[in-house]
Design an enzyme around this catalytic site. Structure first.
Site, short mmCIF file in Angstrom:
data_model
loop_
_atom_site.label_atom_id
_atom_site.label_comp_id
_atom_site.label_asym_id
_atom_site.label_seq_id
_atom_site.Cartn_x
_atom_site.Cartn_y
_atom_site.Cartn_z
N LYS A 1 2.29 -2.52 6.60
CA LYS A 1 2.67 -2.37 5.19
C LYS A 1 4.10 -1.84 5.04
CE LYS A 1 -1.31 -3.74 3.32
NZ LYS A 1 -1.44 -4.89 2.43
N TYR B 1 -2.06 -0.46 10.34
CA TYR B 1 -2.02 -0.83 8.92
C TYR B 1 -0.72 -0.32 8.28
CZ TYR B 1 -3.74 -1.16 4.06
OH TYR B 1 -3.90 -1.46 2.73
N SER C 1 0.87 -1.19 0.00
CA SER C 1 0.00 0.00 0.00
C SER C 1 0.89 1.22 0.00
CB SER C 1 -0.86 0.00 1.27
OG SER C 1 -1.50 1.24 1.44
#
Ligand code: NAI
Length: 256
Positions: A165, A161, A148
């Site tokens: 990532k 998150y 991402s």
């Protein structure tokens, strides 16, 4: 004679997390381009339904289904699949979870663990399991991870998150260095904002959606197929000199 540009025809590709969203778009493109695809989902019925639907779209497409939860016995399940089906040319790790959008001080241990286990731990276990088999068999291979832009830049309200990532971005570079000598390529795609279930909550808020779009130089949120096209290229022999790379597919979002 070299292969046609970006051809994946006849390649065997396992897509972990392929029943919906970006993973589903990747599977569809691969099937359209005559790769032999197997897609996984946490639920066997979902996996089978997605595989059947993709097969129905493309004549003679080869699309199989496998039940796999990347937080539960990933190595054992992948090993069983490799025993039964042989080693794929490429493994794509697309599984990802982003269940919260909140300030870090509100993030629970439970959510942190869920996000880390799905996005990073599962990715490492899948990579290790596949690589061990390739190394034992002295075979080349390739891996592609869907990370991402949250793995490239800080992302407020997405702390766990972003950490997962960013971890994946570092893992991709390192695994590429570790295994380049064994002819195993390791790459990643870093999508910007894409219209999938994962971002449904953001898309349903018109103020937030407009703010997201305003930040994208190309001026719109991606469709999953726009990520899939780059994935197909990175799986193909045309990308044979690409390893350790994370390609942003973000409409220019991280340019500035
Ligand atoms: P999605 O929610 O539709 O897809 C997530 C996929 O991960 C699904 O196939 C799901 O079954 C799978 N998955 C989740 N937990 C799993 C588990 N425990 N075991 C096995 N599979 C599991 O969302 P989307 O957008 O298609 O996401 C795909 C990937 O793209 C994810 O890694 C996500 O982080 C990444 N991404 C998505 C962006 C977006 O704007 N939609 C932006 C940047 C990256």
């Amino acid at each position: 004679m070299s292969k046609p540009f970006a051809s994946v025809a006849g390649e065997t590709i396992l897509v972990i997390g392929g029943a919906r969203g970006i993973g589903r778009a990747i599977c569809s493109r691969l099937a359209e381009q005559q790769a032999n695809v197997t897609l996984t989902a946490r639920n066997f019925e979902q996996a089978t339904k997605a595989a059947t639907e993709i097969r129905a779209c493309f004549d003679n497409a080869s699309v199989g289904a496998l039940q796999l939860d990347v937080t539960d016995n990933t190595a054992e399940n992948l090993d069983s699949w490799f025993d039964a089906n042989g080693l794929p040319d490429t493994v794509i790790y697309n599984a990802g979870a982003s269940p919260i959008y909140e300030r870090p001080e509100k993030t629970t241990d439970q959510n942190w663990d869920l996000i880390m286990n799905t996005n990073l731990r599962g990715a490492f276990i899948a990579a290790r399991t596949y690589a061990r088999r390739l190394l034992d068999a002295d075979k080349p291979g390739s891996m592609l991870f869907v990370t991402s832009i949250a793995g490239l830049v800080g992302s407020p309200r997405l702390g766990a998150y972003a950490a997962s990532k960013h971890g994946l971005t570092g893992l991709v570079k390192t695994l590429a260095m570790e295994w380049a000598g064994n002819h195993i390529r390791v790459n990643a795609i870093a999508p910007g904002w894409v219209r999938t279930d994962l971002t449904a909550g953001l898309q349903q808020n018109p103020v937030l959606e407009k703010r997201l779009i305003d930040d994208v130089p190309l001026g719109y949120l991606a469709q999953p197929e726009e990520i899939a096209d780059v994935a197909v290229f990175l799986c193909s022999d045309s990308a044979r000199y690409v390893t350790g790379a994370t390609w942003a597919v973000d409409g220019g979002l991280t340019c500035g």
